[in-house]
Design a protein around this motif. Structure first.
Motif, PDB file in Angstrom:
ATOM      1  N   TYR A 189       0.859  -1.182   0.000  1.00 11.37           N
ATOM      2  CA  TYR A 189       0.000   0.000   0.000  1.00 11.37           C
ATOM      3  C   TYR A 189       0.890   1.226   0.000  1.00 11.37           C
ATOM      4  CZ  TYR A 189      -3.947  -2.995   1.317  1.00 11.37           C
ATOM      5  OH  TYR A 189      -4.926  -3.959   1.336  1.00 11.37           O
ATOM      6  N   LYS A 245      -4.001  -0.759  -5.647  1.00 11.18           N
ATOM      7  CA  LYS A 245      -3.829  -1.274  -4.275  1.00 11.18           C
ATOM      8  C   LYS A 245      -3.977  -0.132  -3.265  1.00 11.18           C
ATOM      9  CE  LYS A 245      -2.819  -4.604  -1.357  1.00 11.18           C
ATOM     10  NZ  LYS A 245      -1.634  -5.458  -1.466  1.00 11.18           N
ATOM     11  N   SER A 246      -3.454   1.019  -3.591  1.00  8.70           N
ATOM     12  CA  SER A 246      -3.519   2.161  -2.678  1.00  8.70           C
ATOM     13  C   SER A 246      -4.923   2.744  -2.569  1.00  8.70           C
ATOM     14  CB  SER A 246      -2.536   3.242  -3.132  1.00  8.70           C
ATOM     15  OG  SER A 246      -1.208   2.751  -3.110  1.00  8.70           O
TER      16      SER A 246
END
Length: 385
Positions: free
Chosen positions: A21, A52-53
Motif C-alpha cells: 500500500y 492497491k492504494s
C-alpha cells in the motif's frame, strides 16, 4: 468451470497481495479545487500500485470501471514491469517493450492483467460493472480470465463497436472495422443497464388520428402464431363486415369477452371506414420509457477513432493525425456512462491515457446536472501537460 492456463499464472495468482500500500500524495500545484482524495482524482504512476492504494478508501465503492488496456497487437511496445519476486518469473519477464516477436507476449499480457482485474473487482460495488475495450488479439483470453475472476455467470454481453467509417484498402485479408466492449457485472443478479433515451423517430410512430383521450397511439396486430385455446372466434366490424376468424395458422391474442371489452373502451382500431381487420391500440404512455440497449454500436451513434484523434488535436494533445495513439471517442464513453452510471456514480479508469473518461464524465454531469466523480490512473505524462 474450465480454468485458463498461462505461463506465470501461479506467480501472479496472488501477486496483488504482495503489492504494498502506497500513500496517495496530493500535488496541490497541479490540482484544481479541494486538495483532498474525495473529489475527482488523476493518479500518476503504476496502475497496479495505484489500485492497491485505492483499496482502503474505495473498496466496494466504485460503480463503474471502464478500461482500455493495451490491445497487445505487437506494435504497441508496452512494458511488463510488475516486479514479481519469483526467480523463475524473472528469467523470462523483461522491462523491455513487448512486441510482435516476443513469443511470450500473450502470457505476459495475461500476467499483467490478472492482478489488476482482481483489484478492480475488489473496488467495484455490489451493483457495479466493468467495461473493457479490446480487439481480436486478446479478447478471447480476456473472456477466460474474466470468467475466472468475476465468474462466468456474471458475464453480461460483448458489444461490437464500429470504430472505422470506411474500409482500410491496405488490409491484407479483411479491413478490421470493429473493436469489442466486454461487459461483466460484479453481481449480475443485482446489476441492470439503464435504458437509452427514446429517439424522436420512435415517438413519431405514435399519432392520435381519432383524438383518443389517452393520447398518441400506434396499432399492433391482434393475431399471433402462438396457440391460444380461446383465440378462434368470428368478429363483426362496425361496417357490418364479418371476419370468420383470425388469419390461417394464427389465433386472436385475447379471448372474445376481453376483445369486446377493449372495443367498448376504444382500444381497438378498425381503420377509417370501420371495415378493416381489427388492430390493438398501443399507447405511448404505456411503452417502456427508453430503448433497450443493443450489442451493435455504430460509429454514427458513438463515434469512431478519427473522432477521438480530432478531439485530441483540437486540445493540442496530438500534433498530427498520423500519431500511433489510439484514444477512444468521447461519445463511446458517454454511451457507457449512459448505460452503467447514475448521477452520483464513481467511475474508475486505470488505463486512462489521454483522459477521455474524465472528459465524458464532465459532459455527462453537464447534461443531467449529475455529481459523478472520476478516478483516473495513468503512467504517462498527459497529466503534466
Amino acid at each position: 468451470m474450465p480454468e485458463i492456463v498461462f505461463k506465470g499464472k501461479e506467480y501472479v495468482y496472488n501477486h496483488h497481495l504482495t503489492v504494498p500500500y502506497r500513500p496517495l500524495l496530493v500535488d496541490v500545484a497541479k490540482g484544481i479545487g479541494p486538495a483532498d482524495l474525495g473529489s475527482n482524482l488523476i493518479i500518476h504512476g503504476d496502475n497496479l500500485h495505484a489500485l492497491k492504494s485505492l483499496l482502503p478508501r474505495y473498496a466496494g465503492q466504485v460503480d463503474l470501471v471502464f478500461i482500455d488496456p493495451p490491445y497487445n497487437t505487437g506494435n504497441e511496445g508496452w512494458c511488463y514491469s510488475d516486479g514479481v519476486n519469483s526467480p523463475i518469473m524473472k528469467e523470462w519477464l523483461s522491462t523491455n517493450p513487448v512486441d510482435g516477436e516476443d513469443m511470450l507476449r500473450h502470457d505476459k499480457w495475461l500476467c499483467m492483467m490478472w492482478p489488476r482485474l482482481v483489484l478492480l473487482r475488489e473496488l467495484l460495488s455490489e451493483r457495479g460493472s466493468i467495461w473493457i475495450t479490446l480487439d481480436d488479439n486478446e479478447v478471447h483470453h480476456a473472456r477466460d480470465i474474466l470468467d475466472e475472476i468475476f465468474g462466468a455467470d456474471n458475464f453480461v454481453a460483448t458489444c461490437i463497436w464500429q470504430k472505422n467509417f470506411s474500409p482500410k484498402n491496405t488490409a491484407q485479408f479483411f479491413s478490421e472495422d470493429h473493436d469489442y466492449v466486454l461487459i461483466y457485472a460484479k453481481d449480475k443478479q443485482l446489476w441492470r443497464p439503464n435504458l437509452l433515451e427514446r429517439t424522436q423517430e420512435m415517438d413519431d410512430r405514435f399519432t392520435n388520428t381519432d383524438n383518443d383521450p389517452r393520447g398518441p397511439w400506434t396499432s399492433g396486430d391482434l393475431s399471433a402464431r402462438n396457440y391460444y385455446s380461446e383465440g378462434t372466434y368470428s368478429i363483426t366490424c362496425p361496417s357490418g363486415r364479418v371476419i370468420e376468424g383470425p388469419p390461417p395458422g394464427t389465433y386472436w391474442r385475447v379471448k372474445e369477452s376481453k376483445f369486446k371489452e377493449m372495443d367498448a373502451d376504444g382500444r381497438i382500431w378498425w381503420g377509417e371506414d370501420g371495415a378493416n381487420q381489427p388492430r390493438l391500440k398501443r399507447y405511448l404512455t404505456d411503452v417502456k420509457q427508453g430503448r433497450t440497449p443493443q450489442t451493435l454500436w455504430f460509429y454514427n451513434e458513438v463515434g469512431h477513432t478519427q473522432d477521438a484523434k480530432k478531439t485530441l488535436l483540437e486540445m493540442g494533445v496530438l500534433k498530427d493525425q498520423e500519431s500511433t495513439i489510439t484514444p477512444k471517442p468521447v461519445a463511446l464513453i458517454e454511451r457507457i456512462l449512459e448505460l452503467a452510471s447514475e448521477p452520483d456514480s464513481l467511475i474508475l479508469d486505470s488505463f486512462a491515457g489521454s483522459g477521455t473518461t474524465a472528459h465524458a464524465v464532465l459532459k455527462a454531469n453537464a447534461k443531467d446536472g449529475g455529481r459523478r466523480r472520476f478516478i483516473l490512473v495513468e503512467g504517462e505524462d498527459y497529466a503534466d501537460k
